[in-house]
Design a protein around this motif. Structure first.
Motif, PDB file in Angstrom:
ATOM      1  N   GLU A 196       0.847  -1.193   0.000  1.00 50.30           N
ATOM      2  CA  GLU A 196       0.000   0.000   0.000  1.00 50.30           C
ATOM      3  C   GLU A 196       0.877   1.236   0.000  1.00 50.30           C
ATOM      4  OE1 GLU A 196      -3.634   0.296   2.299  1.00 50.30           O
ATOM      5  OE2 GLU A 196      -3.358  -1.784   2.949  1.00 50.30           O
ATOM      6  N   GLU A 197       0.444   2.234  -0.724  1.00 48.27           N
ATOM      7  CA  GLU A 197       1.189   3.487  -0.807  1.00 48.27           C
ATOM      8  C   GLU A 197       0.182   4.623  -0.748  1.00 48.27           C
ATOM      9  OE1 GLU A 197       3.160   4.725  -4.570  1.00 48.27           O
ATOM     10  OE2 GLU A 197       5.006   4.441  -3.421  1.00 48.27           O
ATOM     11  N   GLY A 198      -0.133   5.042   0.472  1.00 42.17           N
ATOM     12  CA  GLY A 198      -1.169   6.061   0.642  1.00 42.17           C
ATOM     13  C   GLY A 198      -2.511   5.508   0.208  1.00 42.17           C
ATOM     14  N   LEU A 274       5.576   0.221 -10.538  1.00 42.30           N
ATOM     15  CA  LEU A 274       4.269   0.720 -10.959  1.00 42.30           C
ATOM     16  C   LEU A 274       3.413   1.156  -9.776  1.00 42.30           C
ATOM     17  CD1 LEU A 274       3.420  -2.171 -13.475  1.00 42.30           C
ATOM     18  CD2 LEU A 274       4.732  -0.082 -13.905  1.00 42.30           C
ATOM     19  N   SER A 275       2.419   1.981 -10.062  1.00 37.51           N
ATOM     20  CA  SER A 275       1.438   2.409  -9.062  1.00 37.51           C
ATOM     21  C   SER A 275       0.051   2.420  -9.687  1.00 37.51           C
ATOM     22  CB  SER A 275       1.766   3.813  -8.530  1.00 37.51           C
ATOM     23  OG  SER A 275       2.995   3.836  -7.842  1.00 37.51           O
ATOM     24  N   THR A 276      -0.949   2.144  -8.864  1.00 40.26           N
ATOM     25  CA  THR A 276      -2.322   2.286  -9.342  1.00 40.26           C
ATOM     26  C   THR A 276      -2.627   3.777  -9.431  1.00 40.26           C
ATOM     27  OG1 THR A 276      -3.167   2.149  -7.063  1.00 40.26           O
ATOM     28  CG2 THR A 276      -3.054   0.097  -8.319  1.00 40.26           C
TER      29      THR A 276
END
Length: 340
Positions: A196-198, A274-276
């Protein structure tokens, strides 16, 4: 044979009721009521018959007060020891398993079909006959269709290539990839670690490896063979030539001004970060290094030494969610708007 760093040719991309209640047995102490037999001492009212006072020996019945020994049943209050079963509440220690909440599935839905575009950009310096040193920026795009699924803390994806195209950035040379080339590319499985990233999720894969035109025992560490007769060189497209064939068109006056071919093997190693971005988009940099070996070419100008420096700032991977009505043909029809 020539080895040089070059653009990646195709990148297939891509959770007991307590027995203490028995203490009520202390009610058995009610048997001490038998001490009421001491009421027989009322016979002492016949004190006239004091001779019979010997009957006062009946007061020995007061010995029944010994029954008060039944109060020993109060020992059953020992059953209150069963309240020790409340010790089972110790099992609440199992709440430690809440640590498994780390395996809880993400709220983001990764499962399904995705379209993928992989862009690799490089800055190339080549020395051409007659013309001399030339610098150019080459951009390769690979379009893929991907099956993606979240499983046990990772996101797995199998990517099949639909199309590859390249803009060499040079007015002297064009390159293209035939359908035979594309069809021979092997689908690649990805496995991204997920964190999780924020408000978003991060997908990361280190040391992604893609090898074309050769079969290496240890793809990450083995070098691409230089000799086309090496047993690790693979005629991947089955055209009878070593490696994979790339079609080219030369625009070098008096040297190479015609259609031509190159038979090559290549290897790309990358970290994918990558990030969503939203519910239907995943994007991030493709941090790559690559090498290409030319086994043979239709014109010697194609085998000139060149150096290639990856441009990571302009190299990326993008996933866009699609539905199961899509195939490669539909993705290609919509690619100009699909990946905006």
């Amino acid at each position: 044979m020539k080895r040089f760093f070059a653009v990646a040719l195709a990148f297939a991309f891509l959770f007991i009721v307590s027995c203490g209640g028995d203490s009520g047995n202390t009610g058995d102490t009610g048997d001490t009521g038998n001490t009421g037999n001491t009421g027989d001492t009322g016979d002492t009212g016949d004190t006239g018959n004091t001779g019979n006072t010997g009957n006062t020996g009946d007061t020995g019945d007061t010995g029944n007060t010994g029954n008060t020994g039944d109060t020993g049943n109060t020992g059953n209050t020992g059953d209150t020891g069963n309240t020790g079963n409340t010790g089972n509440t110790g099992d609440t220690g199992n709440t430690g398993d809440t640590g498994n909440t780390g395996d809880t599935a993400p709220t983001y839905n990764f499962d399904g079909v995705w379209a993928q575009k992989t862009v690799t950009t490089s800055n190339t310096t080549t020395t051409l006959p007659v013309i001399g040193e030339q610098k150019s920026t080459s951009v390769t795009q690979a379009i893929q269709i991907v099956d993606m699924k979240y499983e046990d803390g990772v996101v797995k994806a199998t990517s099949t290539t639909c199309h590859v195209e390249v803009n060499t950035g040079s007015k002297y040379l064009e390159m293209s990839f035939s359908q035979l080339y594309v069809d021979s590319l092997v689908p690649i499985d990805y496995e991204f670690t997920l964190t999780e990233e924020g408000a978003n999720y991060k997908l990361f894969m280190k040391d992604f490896v893609d090898v074309t035109g050769a079969k290496l025992d240890n793809p990450l560490t083995d070098m691409v063979p230089i000799d086309k007769t090496d047993s690790h060189v693979w005629d991947q497209d089955g055209d009878g030539n070593p490696g994979l064939r790339i079609d080219v068109v030369g625009h070098i006056p008096a040297v190479f001004n015609d259609d031509g071919t190159m038979d090559v093997a290549a290897k790309t190693v990358a970290d994918i970060d990558l990030s969503t971005m939203d519910d239907n988009t995943i994007w991030g940099p493709f941090l790559w290094q690559g090498v290409q070996v030319i086994y043979q070419a239709s014109n010697d100008a194609l085998t000139r030494d060149k150096t290639t420096i990856p441009d990571h700032a302009n190299s990326s991977v993008k996933f866009v969610r699609i539905d199961d009505t899509y195939d490669c043909a539909k993705i290609m029809t919509e690619k100009d708007t699909l990946f905006e």
